[in-house]
Design a protein around this motif. Structure first.
Motif, PDB file in Angstrom:
ATOM      1  N   ASP A 122       0.835  -1.208   0.000  1.00 34.43           N
ATOM      2  CA  ASP A 122       0.000   0.000   0.000  1.00 34.43           C
ATOM      3  C   ASP A 122       0.871   1.260   0.000  1.00 34.43           C
ATOM      4  O   ASP A 122       0.768   2.119   0.868  1.00 34.43           O
ATOM      5  CB  ASP A 122      -0.952   0.009   1.191  1.00 34.43           C
ATOM      6  CG  ASP A 122      -2.023   1.096   1.067  1.00 34.43           C
ATOM      7  OD1 ASP A 122      -2.364   1.464  -0.075  1.00 34.43           O
ATOM      8  OD2 ASP A 122      -2.488   1.580   2.119  1.00 34.43           O
ATOM      9  N   MET A 123       1.762   1.333  -1.002  1.00 33.01           N
ATOM     10  CA  MET A 123       2.657   2.492  -1.104  1.00 33.01           C
ATOM     11  C   MET A 123       2.879   2.833  -2.574  1.00 33.01           C
ATOM     12  O   MET A 123       2.707   1.993  -3.462  1.00 33.01           O
ATOM     13  CB  MET A 123       3.991   2.228  -0.409  1.00 33.01           C
ATOM     14  CG  MET A 123       4.854   1.217  -1.086  1.00 33.01           C
ATOM     15  SD  MET A 123       6.421   0.981  -0.204  1.00 33.01           S
ATOM     16  CE  MET A 123       7.157  -0.275  -1.240  1.00 33.01           C
ATOM     17  N   LEU A 124       3.268   4.061  -2.785  1.00 34.79           N
ATOM     18  CA  LEU A 124       3.622   4.544  -4.107  1.00 34.79           C
ATOM     19  C   LEU A 124       5.137   4.437  -4.257  1.00 34.79           C
ATOM     20  O   LEU A 124       5.881   4.909  -3.392  1.00 34.79           O
ATOM     21  CB  LEU A 124       3.171   5.997  -4.265  1.00 34.79           C
ATOM     22  CG  LEU A 124       3.357   6.634  -5.632  1.00 34.79           C
ATOM     23  CD1 LEU A 124       2.547   5.886  -6.698  1.00 34.79           C
ATOM     24  CD2 LEU A 124       2.933   8.096  -5.577  1.00 34.79           C
ATOM     25  N   VAL A 125       5.596   3.809  -5.323  1.00 34.24           N
ATOM     26  CA  VAL A 125       7.025   3.642  -5.597  1.00 34.24           C
ATOM     27  C   VAL A 125       7.403   4.643  -6.688  1.00 34.24           C
ATOM     28  O   VAL A 125       6.818   4.631  -7.773  1.00 34.24           O
ATOM     29  CB  VAL A 125       7.352   2.200  -6.047  1.00 34.24           C
ATOM     30  CG1 VAL A 125       8.840   2.055  -6.353  1.00 34.24           C
ATOM     31  CG2 VAL A 125       6.907   1.200  -4.988  1.00 34.24           C
ATOM     32  N   LEU A 126       8.380   5.506  -6.373  1.00 31.96           N
ATOM     33  CA  LEU A 126       8.801   6.543  -7.314  1.00 31.96           C
ATOM     34  C   LEU A 126      10.281   6.406  -7.627  1.00 31.96           C
ATOM     35  O   LEU A 126      11.119   6.412  -6.720  1.00 31.96           O
ATOM     36  CB  LEU A 126       8.560   7.938  -6.722  1.00 31.96           C
ATOM     37  CG  LEU A 126       7.136   8.276  -6.307  1.00 31.96           C
ATOM     38  CD1 LEU A 126       7.094   9.657  -5.662  1.00 31.96           C
ATOM     39  CD2 LEU A 126       6.199   8.204  -7.499  1.00 31.96           C
ATOM     40  N   ASN A 127      10.596   6.274  -8.887  1.00 28.76           N
ATOM     41  CA  ASN A 127      11.975   6.340  -9.355  1.00 28.76           C
ATOM     42  C   ASN A 127      11.992   7.423 -10.427  1.00 28.76           C
ATOM     43  O   ASN A 127      11.348   7.268 -11.470  1.00 28.76           O
ATOM     44  CB  ASN A 127      12.435   5.003  -9.930  1.00 28.76           C
ATOM     45  CG  ASN A 127      13.906   5.013 -10.309  1.00 28.76           C
ATOM     46  OD1 ASN A 127      14.438   6.012 -10.787  1.00 28.76           O
ATOM     47  ND2 ASN A 127      14.565   3.879 -10.119  1.00 28.76           N
ATOM     48  N   PRO A 128      12.704   8.539 -10.177  1.00 28.91           N
ATOM     49  CA  PRO A 128      12.668   9.646 -11.125  1.00 28.91           C
ATOM     50  C   PRO A 128      13.517   9.432 -12.372  1.00 28.91           C
ATOM     51  O   PRO A 128      13.617  10.329 -13.214  1.00 28.91           O
ATOM     52  CB  PRO A 128      13.212  10.813 -10.297  1.00 28.91           C
ATOM     53  CG  PRO A 128      14.154  10.164  -9.337  1.00 28.91           C
ATOM     54  CD  PRO A 128      13.505   8.840  -8.997  1.00 28.91           C
TER      55      PRO A 128
END
Length: 164
Positions: A122-128
Protein backbone atom coordinates in the motif's frame (compact mmCIF):
# COMPACT_ATOMS: atom_id res chain seq x y z
CA UNK A 1 4.05 21.12 -0.20
CA UNK A 2 5.45 20.91 -3.72
CA UNK A 3 8.22 18.30 -4.11
CA UNK A 4 10.73 17.71 -6.89
CA UNK A 5 12.58 14.41 -7.19
CA UNK A 6 15.72 13.65 -9.17
CA UNK A 7 18.39 10.99 -9.15
CA UNK A 8 21.59 9.98 -10.90
CA UNK A 9 22.85 13.44 -11.81
CA UNK A 10 26.41 12.06 -12.00
CA UNK A 11 27.93 15.56 -11.64
CA UNK A 12 25.67 17.20 -14.23
CA UNK A 13 22.81 19.62 -13.53
CA UNK A 14 20.95 20.66 -16.66
CA UNK A 15 19.43 24.15 -16.77
CA UNK A 16 16.17 22.66 -18.14
CA UNK A 17 15.83 20.43 -15.10
CA UNK A 18 16.40 23.40 -12.80
CA UNK A 19 13.70 25.31 -14.70
CA UNK A 20 11.30 22.36 -14.29
CA UNK A 21 12.08 22.27 -10.56
CA UNK A 22 11.95 26.05 -10.04
CA UNK A 23 8.40 26.08 -8.57
CA UNK A 24 8.97 23.28 -6.02
CA UNK A 25 9.34 23.92 -2.29
CA UNK A 26 11.83 21.10 -1.69
CA UNK A 27 14.06 18.80 -3.70
CA UNK A 28 14.78 15.14 -3.02
CA UNK A 29 17.79 13.45 -4.65
CA UNK A 30 17.79 9.64 -4.72
CA UNK A 31 21.54 9.19 -5.00
CA UNK A 32 24.52 9.27 -7.36
CA UNK A 33 25.07 13.01 -7.09
CA UNK A 34 28.45 12.55 -8.73
CA UNK A 35 30.40 15.02 -6.62
CA UNK A 36 30.00 17.40 -3.69
CA UNK A 37 29.84 20.43 -5.99
CA UNK A 38 26.67 19.05 -7.58
CA UNK A 39 25.12 18.43 -4.16
CA UNK A 40 26.08 21.95 -3.04
CA UNK A 41 24.64 23.49 -6.22
CA UNK A 42 21.34 21.69 -5.67
CA UNK A 43 21.26 22.55 -1.95
CA UNK A 44 21.76 26.25 -2.77
CA UNK A 45 18.93 26.03 -5.33
CA UNK A 46 16.26 24.39 -3.11
CA UNK A 47 16.04 22.82 0.36
CA UNK A 48 17.56 19.40 -0.33
CA UNK A 49 17.14 15.94 1.16
CA UNK A 50 19.28 13.26 -0.39
CA UNK A 51 20.91 9.89 -0.06
CA UNK A 52 24.24 8.76 -1.39
CA UNK A 53 24.41 6.34 -4.28
CA UNK A 54 26.76 3.51 -5.18
CA UNK A 55 28.86 5.85 -7.38
CA UNK A 56 29.18 8.60 -4.75
CA UNK A 57 32.49 9.04 -2.94
CA UNK A 58 33.45 9.86 0.62
CA UNK A 59 32.63 13.59 0.44
CA UNK A 60 29.00 12.88 -0.46
CA UNK A 61 28.76 10.05 2.07
CA UNK A 62 29.84 12.38 4.86
CA UNK A 63 26.94 14.76 4.15
CA UNK A 64 24.21 12.41 2.92
CA UNK A 65 23.09 9.12 4.51
CA UNK A 66 22.29 5.85 2.71
CA UNK A 67 18.63 6.12 3.79
CA UNK A 68 16.23 8.98 4.51
CA UNK A 69 13.11 8.38 6.60
CA UNK A 70 10.83 11.43 6.52
CA UNK A 71 7.30 12.44 7.36
CA UNK A 72 5.89 15.10 5.05
CA UNK A 73 2.31 16.35 5.15
CA UNK A 74 1.07 13.18 6.82
CA UNK A 75 2.97 10.77 4.53
CA UNK A 76 5.80 8.51 5.58
CA UNK A 77 8.64 8.62 3.03
CA UNK A 78 11.49 6.14 2.62
CA UNK A 79 14.29 7.09 0.23
CA UNK A 80 17.37 5.05 -0.71
CA UNK A 81 19.40 4.74 -3.88
CA UNK A 82 19.10 1.07 -4.79
CA UNK A 83 15.52 -0.03 -4.30
CA UNK A 84 13.93 -2.05 -7.07
CA UNK A 85 10.24 -2.41 -7.84
CA UNK A 86 7.20 -4.27 -6.51
CA UNK A 87 7.97 -7.97 -6.43
CA UNK A 88 11.66 -7.28 -7.15
CA UNK A 89 12.96 -5.15 -4.29
CA UNK A 90 16.61 -5.12 -3.32
CA UNK A 91 17.09 -7.16 -0.13
CA UNK A 92 18.04 -4.13 2.00
CA UNK A 93 15.21 -2.06 0.56
CA UNK A 94 12.75 -4.88 1.31
CA UNK A 95 13.83 -4.90 4.96
CA UNK A 96 13.46 -1.11 5.19
CA UNK A 97 10.01 -1.21 3.58
CA UNK A 98 8.82 -3.93 5.95
CA UNK A 99 10.22 -2.13 8.98
CA UNK A 100 9.13 1.44 8.18
CA UNK A 101 5.95 0.79 6.14
CA UNK A 102 6.20 4.00 4.07
CA UNK A 103 3.42 5.60 2.05
CA UNK A 104 6.00 6.62 -0.56
CA UNK A 105 9.17 4.74 -1.47
CA UNK A 106 11.73 6.74 -3.50
CA UNK A 107 14.74 5.15 -5.17
CA UNK A 108 17.05 5.74 -8.12
CA UNK A 109 19.92 3.71 -9.59
CA UNK A 110 18.15 2.12 -12.59
CA UNK A 111 18.08 5.31 -14.72
CA UNK A 112 14.52 4.24 -15.61
CA UNK A 113 11.64 6.50 -14.61
CA UNK A 114 8.84 4.55 -12.93
CA UNK A 115 5.78 5.45 -10.92
CA UNK A 116 4.16 2.29 -9.56
CA UNK A 117 1.47 1.58 -6.99
CA UNK A 118 2.57 -1.34 -4.82
CA UNK A 119 -0.73 -2.82 -3.64
CA UNK A 120 0.98 -5.37 -1.40
CA UNK A 121 2.61 -2.68 0.75
CA UNK A 122 0.00 0.00 0.00
CA UNK A 123 2.66 2.49 -1.10
CA UNK A 124 3.62 4.54 -4.11
CA UNK A 125 7.02 3.64 -5.60
CA UNK A 126 8.80 6.54 -7.31
CA UNK A 127 11.98 6.34 -9.36
CA UNK A 128 12.67 9.65 -11.13
CA UNK A 129 15.00 8.04 -13.67
CA UNK A 130 18.24 9.88 -14.39
CA UNK A 131 18.68 13.66 -14.44
CA UNK A 132 22.27 13.48 -15.66
CA UNK A 133 23.79 12.45 -18.97
CA UNK A 134 26.02 9.58 -17.80
CA UNK A 135 24.61 6.11 -18.43
CA UNK A 136 22.67 4.13 -20.99
CA UNK A 137 19.48 6.22 -20.88
CA UNK A 138 18.63 8.50 -23.80
CA UNK A 139 16.37 10.99 -22.00
CA UNK A 140 16.93 12.97 -18.79
CA UNK A 141 13.96 12.81 -16.40
CA UNK A 142 12.61 14.29 -13.17
CA UNK A 143 9.37 14.20 -11.17
CA UNK A 144 7.41 16.83 -9.30
CA UNK A 145 4.16 16.56 -7.34
CA UNK A 146 2.16 18.10 -4.55
CA UNK A 147 1.58 16.46 -1.21
CA UNK A 148 -0.97 17.67 1.30
CA UNK A 149 -2.70 16.03 4.26
CA UNK A 150 -1.57 12.55 3.24
CA UNK A 151 -2.63 13.00 -0.38
CA UNK A 152 -0.35 13.06 -3.44
CA UNK A 153 -1.59 14.91 -6.52
CA UNK A 154 -0.62 16.87 -9.64
CA UNK A 155 2.33 14.59 -10.44
CA UNK A 156 4.27 15.66 -13.51
CA UNK A 157 7.15 14.14 -15.44
CA UNK A 158 9.86 16.33 -16.93
CA UNK A 159 11.91 14.82 -19.74
CA UNK A 160 14.57 16.18 -22.05
CA UNK A 161 16.77 14.92 -24.87
CA UNK A 162 20.46 15.25 -24.08
CA UNK A 163 22.19 18.54 -24.81
CA UNK A 164 25.89 17.77 -24.75
Amino acid sequence: MYIGIISDTHAYVDKRIKKFLEPVDALWHAGDFGNIETADELASFKPLKGVYGNCDGAEIRLDYPPVQLMEVEGCKILMTHIGGYPGRYDRKAQQLIEGYRPDIFVCGHSHILKVVNDKHYDMLVLNPGAAGIYGFHQVQTALRFKIEKGRIFDMEVGQWEFER
